[in-house]
Scaffold this motif. Structure first.
Motif, PDB file in Angstrom:
ATOM      1  N   ARG A 245       0.832  -1.214   0.000  1.00 58.08           N
ATOM      2  CA  ARG A 245       0.000   0.000   0.000  1.00 58.08           C
ATOM      3  C   ARG A 245       0.866   1.263   0.000  1.00 58.08           C
ATOM      4  N   SER A 246       2.035   1.177   0.627  1.00 61.57           N
ATOM      5  CA  SER A 246       2.883   2.358   0.710  1.00 61.57           C
ATOM      6  C   SER A 246       3.396   2.779  -0.665  1.00 61.57           C
ATOM      7  N   PHE A 247       3.514   1.830  -1.590  1.00 64.29           N
ATOM      8  CA  PHE A 247       3.969   2.184  -2.932  1.00 64.29           C
ATOM      9  C   PHE A 247       2.973   3.112  -3.624  1.00 64.29           C
ATOM     10  N   TYR A 248       1.721   3.012  -3.230  1.00 65.82           N
ATOM     11  CA  TYR A 248       0.688   3.848  -3.847  1.00 65.82           C
ATOM     12  C   TYR A 248       0.561   5.204  -3.155  1.00 65.82           C
ATOM     13  N   ALA A 249       1.387   5.457  -2.147  1.00 65.91           N
ATOM     14  CA  ALA A 249       1.335   6.736  -1.441  1.00 65.91           C
ATOM     15  C   ALA A 249       1.915   7.863  -2.279  1.00 65.91           C
ATOM     16  N   GLU A 250       2.679   7.498  -3.325  1.00 64.58           N
ATOM     17  CA  GLU A 250       3.332   8.503  -4.151  1.00 64.58           C
ATOM     18  C   GLU A 250       3.009   8.260  -5.622  1.00 64.58           C
ATOM     19  N   SER A 251       2.774   9.341  -6.336  1.00 68.83           N
ATOM     20  CA  SER A 251       2.519   9.271  -7.772  1.00 68.83           C
ATOM     21  C   SER A 251       3.310  10.384  -8.443  1.00 68.83           C
ATOM     22  N   LYS A 252       4.146   9.998  -9.394  1.00 64.90           N
ATOM     23  CA  LYS A 252       4.973  10.999 -10.090  1.00 64.90           C
ATOM     24  C   LYS A 252       5.475  10.431 -11.401  1.00 64.90           C
ATOM     25  N   ARG A 253       5.848  11.338 -12.272  1.00 66.27           N
ATOM     26  CA  ARG A 253       6.501  10.989 -13.532  1.00 66.27           C
ATOM     27  C   ARG A 253       7.943  11.484 -13.451  1.00 66.27           C
ATOM     28  N   VAL A 254       8.889  10.603 -13.741  1.00 64.30           N
ATOM     29  CA  VAL A 254      10.306  10.913 -13.539  1.00 64.30           C
ATOM     30  C   VAL A 254      10.989  11.143 -14.888  1.00 64.30           C
ATOM     31  N   ARG A 255      11.676  12.255 -14.998  1.00 64.78           N
ATOM     32  CA  ARG A 255      12.408  12.582 -16.227  1.00 64.78           C
ATOM     33  C   ARG A 255      13.771  11.883 -16.242  1.00 64.78           C
ATOM     34  N   ASN A 256      14.193  11.477 -17.449  1.00 67.37           N
ATOM     35  CA  ASN A 256      15.465  10.770 -17.602  1.00 67.37           C
ATOM     36  C   ASN A 256      16.395  11.458 -18.596  1.00 67.37           C
ATOM     37  N   ASP A 257      16.168  12.744 -18.870  1.00 65.55           N
ATOM     38  CA  ASP A 257      16.968  13.452 -19.876  1.00 65.55           C
ATOM     39  C   ASP A 257      18.467  13.391 -19.577  1.00 65.55           C
ATOM     40  N   ARG A 258      18.832  13.433 -18.301  1.00 62.85           N
ATOM     41  CA  ARG A 258      20.244  13.559 -17.964  1.00 62.85           C
ATOM     42  C   ARG A 258      21.056  12.332 -18.389  1.00 62.85           C
ATOM     43  N   ILE A 259      20.510  11.131 -18.252  1.00 62.98           N
ATOM     44  CA  ILE A 259      21.287   9.953 -18.650  1.00 62.98           C
ATOM     45  C   ILE A 259      21.514   9.941 -20.161  1.00 62.98           C
ATOM     46  N   LYS A 260      20.593  10.548 -20.899  1.00 67.16           N
ATOM     47  CA  LYS A 260      20.743  10.592 -22.360  1.00 67.16           C
ATOM     48  C   LYS A 260      21.725  11.688 -22.765  1.00 67.16           C
ATOM     49  N   GLU A 261      21.587  12.857 -22.162  1.00 63.97           N
ATOM     50  CA  GLU A 261      22.401  13.998 -22.581  1.00 63.97           C
ATOM     51  C   GLU A 261      23.816  13.940 -22.009  1.00 63.97           C
ATOM     52  N   ALA A 262      23.962  13.558 -20.750  1.00 61.52           N
ATOM     53  CA  ALA A 262      25.281  13.568 -20.115  1.00 61.52           C
ATOM     54  C   ALA A 262      26.059  12.280 -20.354  1.00 61.52           C
ATOM     55  N   LEU A 263      25.348  11.153 -20.493  1.00 63.12           N
ATOM     56  CA  LEU A 263      26.023   9.863 -20.614  1.00 63.12           C
ATOM     57  C   LEU A 263      25.868   9.229 -21.989  1.00 63.12           C
ATOM     58  N   GLY A 264      25.070   9.833 -22.846  1.00 65.13           N
ATOM     59  CA  GLY A 264      24.888   9.303 -24.192  1.00 65.13           C
ATOM     60  C   GLY A 264      24.136   7.994 -24.252  1.00 65.13           C
ATOM     61  N   VAL A 265      23.274   7.749 -23.274  1.00 61.14           N
ATOM     62  CA  VAL A 265      22.557   6.471 -23.185  1.00 61.14           C
ATOM     63  C   VAL A 265      21.339   6.464 -24.112  1.00 61.14           C
ATOM     64  N   THR A 266      21.192   5.385 -24.851  1.00 61.80           N
ATOM     65  CA  THR A 266      19.963   5.087 -25.585  1.00 61.80           C
ATOM     66  C   THR A 266      19.332   3.878 -24.917  1.00 61.80           C
ATOM     67  N   LEU A 267      18.169   4.045 -24.367  1.00 65.29           N
ATOM     68  CA  LEU A 267      17.543   2.960 -23.612  1.00 65.29           C
ATOM     69  C   LEU A 267      17.252   1.763 -24.516  1.00 65.29           C
ATOM     70  N   ARG A 268      17.581   0.592 -24.021  1.00 65.89           N
ATOM     71  CA  ARG A 268      17.247  -0.626 -24.751  1.00 65.89           C
ATOM     72  C   ARG A 268      15.743  -0.895 -24.690  1.00 65.89           C
ATOM     73  N   TYR A 269      15.147  -0.495 -23.581  1.00 68.20           N
ATOM     74  CA  TYR A 269      13.714  -0.719 -23.369  1.00 68.20           C
ATOM     75  C   TYR A 269      13.081   0.604 -22.945  1.00 68.20           C
ATOM     76  N   PRO A 270      12.689   1.446 -23.915  1.00 70.50           N
ATOM     77  CA  PRO A 270      12.219   2.791 -23.588  1.00 70.50           C
ATOM     78  C   PRO A 270      10.834   2.844 -22.956  1.00 70.50           C
ATOM     79  N   ASP A 271      10.114   1.725 -22.961  1.00 71.12           N
ATOM     80  CA  ASP A 271       8.827   1.689 -22.265  1.00 71.12           C
ATOM     81  C   ASP A 271       8.551   0.264 -21.814  1.00 71.12           C
ATOM     82  N   TYR A 272       7.530   0.104 -20.977  1.00 74.14           N
ATOM     83  CA  TYR A 272       7.265  -1.216 -20.408  1.00 74.14           C
ATOM     84  C   TYR A 272       6.838  -2.219 -21.471  1.00 74.14           C
TER      85      TYR A 272
END
Length: 287
Positions: A245-272
């Motif tokens: 139940r505690s996992f549902y106490a928080e709802s947010k969308r998390v940005r990941n721009d920094r791993i792409k811009e600073a580390l040059g990462v291209t996600l292998r799995y960009p969505d579920y």
């Protein structure tokens, strides 16, 4: 010079990183509290260390990198509590240190977006302990620390398929609820990219591009397996453990721009969807 990683709390994410590094000639040491798990680590090419036993100083003295995956508890950070003095002694000679934290340190944002500059405001006890642990690691003099805030982790052996197959999965409906997620292989590649481009003091969010309601993920997993979509259950009426139940106490969308811009990462799995499709394709049908 041989690169050597000392991994404290060598668990699911650390093992994925180790698999990548071992292919490039690294020496990996991993701590565990479990003798059986130590045998499994040895089979994977990792040199196991039983937590709290023996003298770890000779290993730390020749390590070039450290990774901390062990989570804090009410007593504080277990790695600093056990090995803090040694880590402080050798901090300045390390090339890189990584601490695996959680996006839970941001707290609840009512489904809104957060990034690495968002003020920390955890709303759960677990999040508060993580925030404190981050600060404790930052306070180690000379440590080339990188903090990685992980969203919900899934991957081989960890995902919704088992519950859907067992018929125990439920689609918990809480209007407006969204979670961010990250495939374990993407965790490994971000950590490897950071090791290749060290930037002490940096903080990175590790998540994919598609924050989504949890009931959508369960439904999609059922569709991939060709099984009935689990029943929808209202959050307020659902029987859940306090932890769940505690996992549902928080709802947010998390940005990941920094791993792409600073580390040059291209996600292998960009969505579920991409991640679950790959897991379904890799799994052998149950007999």
């Amino acid at each position: 010079m041989t690169k050597r990683l000392l991994s404290f709390g060598h668990g699911y994410s650390a093992r994925a990183l180790a698999a990548e590094l071992l292919e490039h000639g690294w020496t990996i040491y991993g701590t565990t509290r479990d003798a059986e798990k130590a045998e499994a680590l040895a089979e994977e090419g990792v040199q196991p260390i039983i937590w709290g036993q023996g003298d770890i100083e000779p290993i730390l003295a020749k390590s070039t990198h450290i990774l901390i995956s062990a989570g804090p508890d009410e007593a504080g950070d277990p790695v600093l509590n056990t090995y803090g003095d040694l880590i402080r002694d050798y901090a300045a000679q390390l090339d890189w240190a990584g601490y695996l934290s959680t996006t839970g340190v941001y707290g609840d944002h009512g489904g809104g977006w957060v990034d690495e500059e968002t003020p920390l405001a955890p709303s759960t006890r677990r999040g508060e302990m993580r925030q404190k642990a981050e600060a404790q690691w930052r306070a180690v003099p000379g440590l080339p620390l990188h903090i990685f805030r992980l969203a919900g982790i899934y991957g081989p052996g960890r995902g919704p398929f088992a519950k859907v197959r067992r018929g125990t999965a439920r689609r918990i409906i809480k209007p407006g609820q969204v979670f961010s997620r990250i495939h374990v292989e993407d965790i490994a590649q971000v950590l490897a990219a950071s090791i290749a481009r060290p930037d002490p003091g940096a903080v990175y969010n590790l998540c994919d591009d598609d924050p989504a309601p949890p009931e959508e993920v369960i439904a999609y997993a059922a569709e991939l397996l060709g099984l009935p979509v689990p029943e929808a259950v209202d959050f307020d009426a659902a029987e859940m453990t306090p932890m769940a139940r505690s996992f549902y106490a928080e709802s947010k969308r998390v940005r990941n721009d920094r791993i792409k811009e600073a580390l040059g990462v291209t996600l292998r799995y960009p969505d579920y969807r991409a991640g679950l499709q790959a897991l379904a394709a890799a799994e052998k049908p149950e007999v």
